[in-house]
Design a protein around this motif. Structure first.
Motif, PDB file in Angstrom:
ATOM      1  N   GLN A   6       0.796  -1.021  -0.052  1.00 38.95           N
ATOM      2  CA  GLN A   6       0.037  -0.135   0.244  1.00 38.95           C
ATOM      3  C   GLN A   6       0.901   1.143  -0.076  1.00 38.95           C
ATOM      4  OE1 GLN A   6      -3.008  -0.071   3.042  1.00 38.95           O
ATOM      5  NE2 GLN A   6      -4.002   2.127   2.261  1.00 38.95           N
ATOM      6  N   THR A   7       1.827   1.341   0.963  1.00 35.07           N
ATOM      7  CA  THR A   7       2.575   2.557   1.099  1.00 35.07           C
ATOM      8  C   THR A   7       3.832   2.855  -0.063  1.00 35.07           C
ATOM      9  OG1 THR A   7       3.457   3.946   2.784  1.00 35.07           O
ATOM     10  CG2 THR A   7       4.690   1.598   2.394  1.00 35.07           C
ATOM     11  N   CYS A   8       4.321   1.716  -0.670  1.00 39.94           N
ATOM     12  CA  CYS A   8       5.229   1.696  -1.498  1.00 39.94           C
ATOM     13  C   CYS A   8       5.299   2.768  -2.558  1.00 39.94           C
ATOM     14  CB  CYS A   8       5.647   0.414  -2.287  1.00 39.94           C
ATOM     15  SG  CYS A   8       7.014   0.684  -3.521  1.00 39.94           S
ATOM     16  N   PRO A   9       6.043   3.944  -2.400  1.00 39.05           N
ATOM     17  CA  PRO A   9       5.592   5.301  -3.437  1.00 39.05           C
ATOM     18  C   PRO A   9       5.833   5.006  -4.801  1.00 39.05           C
ATOM     19  CG  PRO A   9       7.085   5.849  -1.595  1.00 39.05           C
ATOM     20  CD  PRO A   9       6.989   4.300  -1.383  1.00 39.05           C
ATOM     21  N   PRO A  10       6.978   4.388  -5.240  1.00 38.96           N
ATOM     22  CA  PRO A  10       7.086   3.916  -6.893  1.00 38.96           C
ATOM     23  C   PRO A  10       6.148   2.644  -7.355  1.00 38.96           C
ATOM     24  CG  PRO A  10       9.162   3.421  -5.675  1.00 38.96           C
ATOM     25  CD  PRO A  10       8.186   3.850  -4.512  1.00 38.96           C
ATOM     26  N   ASN A  45      -3.219   9.030   1.349  1.00 37.21           N
ATOM     27  CA  ASN A  45      -4.539   9.491   0.745  1.00 37.21           C
ATOM     28  C   ASN A  45      -4.705   9.009  -0.545  1.00 37.21           C
ATOM     29  OD1 ASN A  45      -6.977  10.448   0.118  1.00 37.21           O
ATOM     30  ND2 ASN A  45      -6.811  12.081   1.408  1.00 37.21           N
ATOM     31  N   PRO A  46      -5.354   8.212  -0.910  1.00 36.86           N
ATOM     32  CA  PRO A  46      -5.379   7.796  -2.619  1.00 36.86           C
ATOM     33  C   PRO A  46      -5.848   8.998  -3.300  1.00 36.86           C
ATOM     34  CG  PRO A  46      -6.585   6.250  -1.151  1.00 36.86           C
ATOM     35  CD  PRO A  46      -6.137   7.222  -0.308  1.00 36.86           C
ATOM     36  N   LEU A  47      -6.806   9.857  -2.821  1.00 35.19           N
ATOM     37  CA  LEU A  47      -7.385  11.014  -3.462  1.00 35.19           C
ATOM     38  C   LEU A  47      -6.648  12.170  -3.599  1.00 35.19           C
ATOM     39  CD1 LEU A  47     -11.147  10.951  -2.226  1.00 35.19           C
ATOM     40  CD2 LEU A  47     -10.419   9.983  -4.298  1.00 35.19           C
ATOM     41  N   HIS A  48      -5.375  12.251  -2.765  1.00 38.76           N
ATOM     42  CA  HIS A  48      -4.767  13.506  -2.827  1.00 38.76           C
ATOM     43  C   HIS A  48      -3.617  13.421  -4.139  1.00 38.76           C
ATOM     44  CE1 HIS A  48      -2.242  16.580  -0.977  1.00 38.76           C
ATOM     45  NE2 HIS A  48      -2.961  16.799  -0.356  1.00 38.76           N
ATOM     46  N   PRO A  49      -3.879  14.525  -4.668  1.00 40.67           N
ATOM     47  CA  PRO A  49      -3.279  14.575  -6.013  1.00 40.67           C
ATOM     48  C   PRO A  49      -1.311  14.629  -5.967  1.00 40.67           C
ATOM     49  CG  PRO A  49      -4.903  16.325  -6.003  1.00 40.67           C
ATOM     50  CD  PRO A  49      -4.539  15.743  -4.529  1.00 40.67           C
ATOM     51  N   LEU A  50      -1.111  15.009  -4.739  1.00 44.54           N
ATOM     52  CA  LEU A  50       0.362  14.906  -4.451  1.00 44.54           C
ATOM     53  C   LEU A  50       1.065  13.564  -4.219  1.00 44.54           C
ATOM     54  CD1 LEU A  50       2.688  17.245  -4.368  1.00 44.54           C
ATOM     55  CD2 LEU A  50       2.477  17.188  -1.663  1.00 44.54           C
ATOM     56  N   ASN A  51       0.586  12.902  -3.410  1.00 44.56           N
ATOM     57  CA  ASN A  51       1.248  11.531  -3.300  1.00 44.56           C
ATOM     58  C   ASN A  51       0.333  10.425  -3.717  1.00 44.56           C
ATOM     59  OD1 ASN A  51      -0.379  12.524  -0.871  1.00 44.56           O
ATOM     60  ND2 ASN A  51       0.414  10.736   0.097  1.00 44.56           N
ATOM     61  N   ARG A  52      -0.655  10.707  -4.101  1.00 47.13           N
ATOM     62  CA  ARG A  52      -1.755   9.467  -4.648  1.00 47.13           C
ATOM     63  C   ARG A  52      -1.840   8.285  -3.960  1.00 47.13           C
ATOM     64  NH1 ARG A  52       0.282   9.980 -10.943  1.00 47.13           N
ATOM     65  NH2 ARG A  52       1.798  11.816 -10.287  1.00 47.13           N
ATOM     66  N   GLY A  53      -1.960   8.484  -2.455  1.00 46.49           N
ATOM     67  CA  GLY A  53      -2.096   7.188  -1.788  1.00 46.49           C
ATOM     68  C   GLY A  53      -0.773   6.451  -1.311  1.00 46.49           C
ATOM     69  N   LYS A  54       0.175   7.093  -1.517  1.00 47.44           N
ATOM     70  CA  LYS A  54       1.643   6.462  -1.305  1.00 47.44           C
ATOM     71  C   LYS A  54       2.130   7.432  -0.061  1.00 47.44           C
ATOM     72  CE  LYS A  54       1.383   3.550  -4.321  1.00 47.44           C
ATOM     73  NZ  LYS A  54       1.062   1.978  -4.004  1.00 47.44           N
ATOM     74  N   TYR A  74       8.653   8.720 -10.658  1.00 40.21           N
ATOM     75  CA  TYR A  74       9.602   7.878 -10.903  1.00 40.21           C
ATOM     76  C   TYR A  74       9.313   6.520 -11.184  1.00 40.21           C
ATOM     77  CZ  TYR A  74      13.879   4.862 -10.453  1.00 40.21           C
ATOM     78  OH  TYR A  74      14.853   3.858 -10.835  1.00 40.21           O
ATOM     79  N   GLY A  75       8.257   5.859 -10.654  1.00 39.60           N
ATOM     80  CA  GLY A  75       8.014   4.454 -10.871  1.00 39.60           C
ATOM     81  C   GLY A  75       7.275   4.432 -12.074  1.00 39.60           C
ATOM     82  N   GLU A  76       6.576   5.419 -12.456  1.00 34.62           N
ATOM     83  CA  GLU A  76       5.824   5.462 -13.570  1.00 34.62           C
ATOM     84  C   GLU A  76       6.718   5.629 -14.874  1.00 34.62           C
ATOM     85  OE1 GLU A  76       2.392   4.778 -13.893  1.00 34.62           O
ATOM     86  OE2 GLU A  76       2.924   3.950 -12.055  1.00 34.62           O
ATOM     87  N   MET A  77       7.740   6.495 -14.538  1.00 28.01           N
ATOM     88  CA  MET A  77       8.749   6.762 -15.701  1.00 28.01           C
ATOM     89  C   MET A  77       9.408   5.509 -16.092  1.00 28.01           C
ATOM     90  SD  MET A  77      11.998   9.064 -15.389  1.00 28.01           S
ATOM     91  CE  MET A  77      13.287   7.497 -14.970  1.00 28.01           C
ATOM     92  N   ARG A  78       9.521   4.673 -15.143  1.00 27.09           N
ATOM     93  CA  ARG A  78      10.230   3.255 -15.362  1.00 27.09           C
ATOM     94  C   ARG A  78       9.478   2.380 -16.011  1.00 27.09           C
ATOM     95  NH1 ARG A  78      15.644   4.593 -15.567  1.00 27.09           N
ATOM     96  NH2 ARG A  78      16.528   4.493 -13.577  1.00 27.09           N
ATOM     97  N   GLN A  79       8.401   2.207 -15.523  1.00 26.41           N
ATOM     98  CA  GLN A  79       7.491   1.031 -15.546  1.00 26.41           C
ATOM     99  C   GLN A  79       6.079   1.219 -16.000  1.00 26.41           C
ATOM    100  OE1 GLN A  79       8.686  -1.863 -16.862  1.00 26.41           O
ATOM    101  NE2 GLN A  79      10.767  -1.688 -16.517  1.00 26.41           N
ATOM    102  N   GLY A  80       5.667   2.637 -16.302  1.00 27.95           N
ATOM    103  CA  GLY A  80       4.475   3.148 -16.325  1.00 27.95           C
ATOM    104  C   GLY A  80       3.875   2.738 -17.558  1.00 27.95           C
ATOM    105  N   GLY A  81       4.753   2.446 -18.626  1.00 28.04           N
ATOM    106  CA  GLY A  81       4.465   1.883 -19.831  1.00 28.04           C
ATOM    107  C   GLY A  81       3.991   3.059 -20.950  1.00 28.04           C
ATOM    108  N   ALA A  82       3.494   4.332 -20.369  1.00 28.91           N
ATOM    109  CA  ALA A  82       2.907   5.227 -21.188  1.00 28.91           C
ATOM    110  C   ALA A  82       4.040   5.768 -22.286  1.00 28.91           C
ATOM    111  CB  ALA A  82       2.406   6.565 -20.376  1.00 28.91           C
ATOM    112  N   SER A  83       5.033   5.991 -21.843  1.00 32.80           N
ATOM    113  CA  SER A  83       6.006   6.415 -22.921  1.00 32.80           C
ATOM    114  C   SER A  83       7.113   5.988 -22.785  1.00 32.80           C
ATOM    115  CB  SER A  83       6.064   8.136 -22.743  1.00 32.80           C
ATOM    116  OG  SER A  83       5.567   8.435 -21.510  1.00 32.80           O
ATOM    117  N   GLY A  84       7.498   4.527 -22.745  1.00 33.82           N
ATOM    118  CA  GLY A  84       8.670   3.693 -22.794  1.00 33.82           C
ATOM    119  C   GLY A  84       9.306   4.021 -21.305  1.00 33.82           C
TER     120      GLY A  84
END
Lengths: 244, 736, 185
Positions: A193-197, B77-86, B231-241
């Protein structure tokens, strides 16, 4: 990496088979998973002296490996927790059957049965099991934070990652009260749940459409010490390379 | 056994046997249900409250699980735009701030004199009375100084209004964390470059190439959770390689470990690398955008070979990086905290930001944006961090006897600032020192009166996160439990103070309490068409505000930055200067914020103390990282204690041999070395800030915390570190 | 070795064999008595701060879930708060000494220190909702509470007792119900 000698064996047909995927390309070594686990599972803090002696109790750690020499030096992170092995070496060695494999694929640890022989910790090739050498102390009011859904272990008891079984149970009970099964991604262990990336993913391997099933089929996938034949339920995805 | 069994022994055995049968009395458990249950209470059922984390200045949204009136777990908080639940490690440890055994439980006076650590409780009415009297009796309002950390916006607003109404100078805002991340320098850069004091946003998530110049994006810099999510999305988010991350800094940080390449740049010469890259792009007409033409003037005074020599990064590498950067679809260069920690920080930051200009990435996907305030513009009185030079000015005032009352809130300058700044002597000279600290930390230990604030999980408030998210956000804060002790929120204290002072002060803060003030402020956003949620009445809006954890826009909105005339003139080429003669002090000191302890404020939380540092796996202590070469030349290995000496101070700590370090650099984590701050923090390790010479960047005024040179001495002693990894047998820590 | 060989045979350490047998019998009886006594203690009604009678309240028509409302949806059934008692007893039976005691707790804002009767050790995680969902009624496990004065446990709720019922469930459910981790976390 040695070729994976096991395929993930199918168990519990009709029911869930819990598994976790760790995407090493996303893990940043930030230790959020470690602290979240302490908070969720009442894992005690050992203190400097005992931690130096190796008697820490983290259920999940982030191993760091160095590679190469300066200036071409790299460091790699590998989060490691109980691999919930299907062929777990820790299960047969417990003289009182305090650890066993449950139908959903979890390697379960029953605290009130454990008598602290530590054979299981000895047998585990991942060294994922930790022991309560001392009665844990929670100087008041730190004890107010303890999670009532998880047993507070006393001295002499082995403990390890349970895939947050209390969360699995809680969601299953809640959804069965609603007359349905949990959906993919509804059950989140604390670390996931918490893992940021979002390096950690949890789900049902018996559901071919779940995220863990899809990710486990990736060409980047491997399992740690797979050559030992433990058949772990944790799948790692190799990092540092493109998907192409 | 040849003895006869004595009667006494027989009875003992019999009693033992009897106990074994259960004849011993059984303990009975007790259960005490509520006398008056809170409304949503069902025993064992959880309630989740949305609030804002305050373990650092980022302002991530949190949800706190509360059972039976006790906070048990914090999640993003999953709804919060800054940290999106993380949520990061420090955010997760917040419960140990709330339930810390060393919290102050009421207002106290240090009756034994400053530094005696002998405190006696004082009633709040009396305490407020004392503070009111001190303020009223000031001969001139300029003799009042308010020293704050990066407090939540609402407290900053209240404090600023109060001080303004009294005619006192505005608050001095500074803490160690903002100095290390270069917040003040980043604000300066935004003003210089974009004409707006908005911290720029780097769209990491959609970048294909990220050149990070000393920005520890994934650890403690600015908004680490939001950056890690991206960063996580940049790596494996898939959207743009899969995006590429290249980290340029003197030490292989955890961010560099996650990067595809680490370039060990000489301290203070990160800017030269940026200039060299830019010059190559312009010279060789690289890139598909052609934007280099209009900006060629920027690199007029730059010569590639000189930049290569000055930074010790070969020309071929500069060429290769230039190609990677210019060829990329969506590249971004990020000027990080390490740049501002040097005397040429201003030049380095300009050089790095200029790369985004010549790659035409301003306001484009994967590039640089500014936060759009949207409807939250009215709330945006975000504390602007003062430079170290300004802080030094305030210290000099105190030392010159020009301050009669200094008030400290959410900052610990005696720990945070180099002793060479004279902070301790300056505070000692002020006749009245008041602190709002919830703990007896170093500054509270030198105070006369402490009015402890609630901890953040017991507090109301709001904060506009800076740097922001991809859309306007105001993060809300609410208590998740009733305050544990007889502490008071500083906002309420300021209002009570204003009422007692009367006159202009009472007019400036007319609200009866903090919550009323907050409701008024929050419901000001009710009419916004941007809102993610709708409410017909202010009461309904206030309820939704608390449920969601603040207010934000439903859709992403950001601002395209516009450049000032700074891009029409040559970029400055400024050599860094360092304190200490290189022949006496051969090494650069690189102190860095700890991912677990931050700038030291996490040291009183045992979970964080036990959290292993990702690179060394050490914890509970301070250590000195030496490259293998340096260690060999000194004849030391892991665990040997060395003395690190600068021109202004010295500390001792055990060695960690660290492969990812330039041989001319010595790195030490910040966070330990507390003399106060509770049982988990006190008397542990050493504070490398004590080594820092008070050097500054002359243009920005920021503390050049990376500009101190040091020398090393082996002490011959050893001290084993509590490391997670086993050091015997290299199999586990080295792969080849 | 030589000691015991040269030493006195066992018979000589004690006064006589008969006495030994008698001694063992006494100890054995004491153990059995102890076991019977503690078992009786476990099933006895504990001394409560107020002599609350379930019999009276059930006869008055109060439903189990009215006071123990957590049983339907929460992980603990709960014991009612003083406020819940006072909801009725502000006007009902106010002349009874026990009710006046409750009122005084309420007036002072104090909780009543009840001794829980049906409670498991802290390593057992029992949850009512799935049992209610399986159409079990309260009397099945808690006995005929309508006949109880001060509450007492109807039977020893030990693991064997739980398992007995769990193992009698339909086959597809038994695997889950006999799984340790279902109740021990």
């Amino acid at each position: 990496m040695a070729k994976d000698v096991n395929t993930l064996t199918e168990t519990n047909v009709g029911g869930p088979r819990w598994a976790m995927v760790v995407d090493l390309d996303r893990c940043t070594g930030c230790q959020a998973c470690l602290v979240a686990c302490h908070a969720e599972n009442n894992v005690p803090v050992a203190g400097e002296a005992q931690a130096a002696y190796g008697r820490w109790l983290h259920w999940i750690i982030v191993q760091r490996y160095w590679e190469g020499q300066y200036p071409n030096v790299k460091a790699r992170f590998t989060p490691l927790m109980c691999q919930q092995c299907t062929e777990a070496p820790c299960e047969p060695v417990c003289p009182v059957f305090a650890t066993y494999h449950n139908p959903e694929g979890l390697n379960a640890q029953i605290y009130n049965r454990c008598i602290g022989t530590r054979f299981c910790g000895n047998a585990c090739p991942y060294k994922a099991r930790t022991f309560n050498w001392f009665t844990p102390e929670f100087p008041e009011p730190l004890g107010e934070q303890l999670n009532p859904d998880v047993t507070v272990r006393s001295r002499g008891i082995m403990e390890k990652c349970t895939f947050c079984v209390q969360r699995i149970r809680r969601v299953e009970l809640a959804t069965s009260a609603e007359g349905r099964r949990p959906t993919d991604g509804e059950i989140l262990p604390a670390c996931v749940q918490t893992c940021p990336p979002s390096a950690l993913v949890f789900g049902d391997l018996n559901d071919p459409d779940s995220r863990v099933s899809q990710m486990a089929r990736s060409r980047r996938s491997f399992r740690v010490l797979a050559e030992l034949g433990t058949d772990p339920a944790v799948v790692y995805l190799k990092g540092g390379e493109t998907n192409v | 056994m040849t003895q006869t069994l004595s009667r006494r022994e027989f009875l003992k055995i019999a009693a033992g046997a009897a106990g074994a049968t259960g004849l011993a009395p059984q303990g009975r458990r007790l259960v005490e249900p509520f006398a008056r249950p809170p409304e949503p209470s069902l025993g064992g059922e959880e309630a989740w409250f949305a609030s804002t984390c305050r373990q650092c200045a980022a302002g991530c949204g949190i949800l706190v699980r509360v059972l039976n009136g006790r906070a048990r777990k914090i999640e993003g908080n999953p709804l919060h735009p800054l940290n999106r639940g993380k949520l990061c490690a420090r955010g997760q440890a917040g419960l140990q701030v709330l339930y810390n055994p060393d919290r102050l439980r009421n207002a106290v006076r240090q009756t034994g004199g400053r530094g005696s650590r002998v405190f006696e409780p004082v009633g709040w009415d009396e305490a407020l009375g004392i503070l009111t009297e001190k303020i009223s009796s000031l001969s001139r309002p300029e003799r009042l100084l308010f020293f704050g950390g990066l407090m939540p916006d609402h407290v900053y607003r209240l404090a600023t209004r109060l001080l303004d109404s009294l005619g006192a100078p505005p608050p001095i805002i500074s803490d160690l964390h903002s100095a290390l991340e270069g917040r003040n320098a980043a604000q300066w850069l935004a003003q210089e470059f974009f004409g707006a004091r908005e911290l720029p946003l780097y769209d990491l998530e959609h970048s294909s190439v990220v050149l990070s110049f000393g920005a520890n994006l994934l650890e403690t810099w600015m908004s680490p959770v939001a950056q890690s999510v991206a960063y996580g999305e940049m790596r494996q988010g898939g959207a743009s390689g899969r995006g590429l991350l290249i980290q340029l800094e003197p030490r292989l940080s955890a961010t560099a470990a996650s990067a595809d390449e680490w370039i060990p740049v000489r301290p203070g010469s990160e800017g030269f690398v940026a200039l060299g890259i830019g010059r190559v792009i312009v010279e060789e007409r690289l890139g598909h955008v052609g934007s280099h033409r209009e900006h060629a003037v920027l690199y007029q005074d730059v010569e590639v070979g000189e930049m290569a020599a000055a930074s010790e990064v070969p020309v071929e590498t500069l060429r290769r990086l230039a190609r990677i950067f210019a060829d990329a679809d969506r590249a971004v260069a990020i000027p990080g905290g390490s740049l501002s920690g040097q005397t040429n920080g201003h030049a380095s930051m300009l050089a790095v930001q200029a790369l985004n200009v010549i790659a035409a990435q301003l306001g484009r996907v994967g590039g640089v944006y500014l936060s759009h305030p949207g409807s939250s513009a009215a709330l945006r009185e975000t504390p602007l961090v003062q430079s170290f030079a300004q802080v030094q000015g305030a210290i000099d005032h105190m030392r010159a006897g020009e301050v009669d009352l200094v008030i400290f809130h959410d900052t610990n300058p005696i720990f945070d600032l180099p002793p060479a700044s004279g902070i301790a002597e300056a505070v000692a000279r002020v006749p009245s020192v008041v602190s709002f600290s919830s703990f007896i930390d170093e500054i509270a230990a030198q105070s006369d009166l402490i009015l402890p604030d609630h901890t953040y999980l017991e507090s109301w408030g709001y904060q506009v996160p800076a740097p922001g998210a991809d859309r306007p956000v105001v993060s809300g804060q609410q208590p998740v439990v009733r305050p544990l002790y007889d502490t008071r929120s500083t906002g309420d204290v300021l209002m009570a103070l204003a009422q007692q002072l009367g006159g202009a002060a009472a007019e400036a803060l007319p609200w009866p309490d903090e919550m009323t003030y907050l409701q008024e402020v929050a419901t000001g956003l009710q009419g916004s068409s941007l809102s993610a949620y709708d409410a017909r009445t202010p009461a309904g809006f206030w309820a939704l505000w608390r449920q969601y954890g603040g207010w934000w826009s439903e859709h992403p909105i950001s601002l395209e930055p516009e450049t000032t005339k700074v891009v029409s003139s040559p970029l400055p080429v400024v050599q860094p200067s360092f304190d200490g003669d290189p022949s006496v002090y051969p090494y650069h000191l690189h102190p860095y914020a700890s991912i677990a302890l931050g700038d030291g404020r996490g040291a009183n939380q045992p979970w964080l103390q036990e959290t292993p540092d990702p690179m060394t796996t050490a914890r509970w202590s301070t250590w000195v990282e030496l490259s293998p070469q340096t260690a060999a030349s000194l004849g030391v290995q892991d665990g040997d204690v060395v003395r690190v000496i600068s021109s202004v101070g010295e500390i001792e700590a055990p060695v960690v041999v660290f492969p990812g370090l330039r041989p001319d650099v010595v790195a030490i984590p910040i966070g330990q070395g507390h003399t106060d701050y509770g049982r988990f923090a006190e008397g542990r390790g050493a504070n490398p800030v004590n080594l820092l010479a008070p050097a500054t960047d002359p243009v920005i005024g920021s503390l050049a915390w990376g500009a101190t040179r040091v020398r090393l001495e082996a002490t011959g002693r050893r001290r084993e570190l509590a490391r997670l990894e086993s050091l015997d047998g290299e199999g586990r820590e080295h792969l080849d | 070795m030589s000691d015991s060989a040269a030493g006195t045979p066992s018979g000589r350490s004690f006064p006589s064999t008969r006495l030994l047998i008698a001694f063992l019998l006494v100890v054995g009886l004491a153990v059995v008595a102890g076991m019977l006594w503690t078992r009786a203690q476990a099933l006895a009604a504990p001394e409560q701060p107020i002599e609350y009678s379930h019999e009276i309240h059930v006869a008055a028509g109060v439903q189990c879930l009215y006071c123990h409302s957590g049983a339907l949806r929460a992980s603990t059934a709960g014991i009612p708060s003083v406020e819940k008692c006072m909801g009725c007893h502000a006007v009902i039976a106010t002349d009874e000494p026990e009710v006046q005691q409750v009122a005084s707790y309420g007036a002072q804002g104090d909780e009543i220190p009840w001794i829980p009767v049906n409670v498991q050790p802290d390593f057992v995680f029992f949850s009512h909702p799935p049992h209610l969902a399986a159409s079990l009624n309260c009397e099945t496990c808690h006995g005929d509470v309508s006949q109880m004065g001060v509450a007492r446990p109807a039977l020893r709720m030990d693991m064997g007792w739980c398992l007995k019922c769990h193992l009698e469930q339909p086959e597809e459910k038994v695997a889950r119900l006999a799984d340790c981790v279902t109740c021990h976390k």
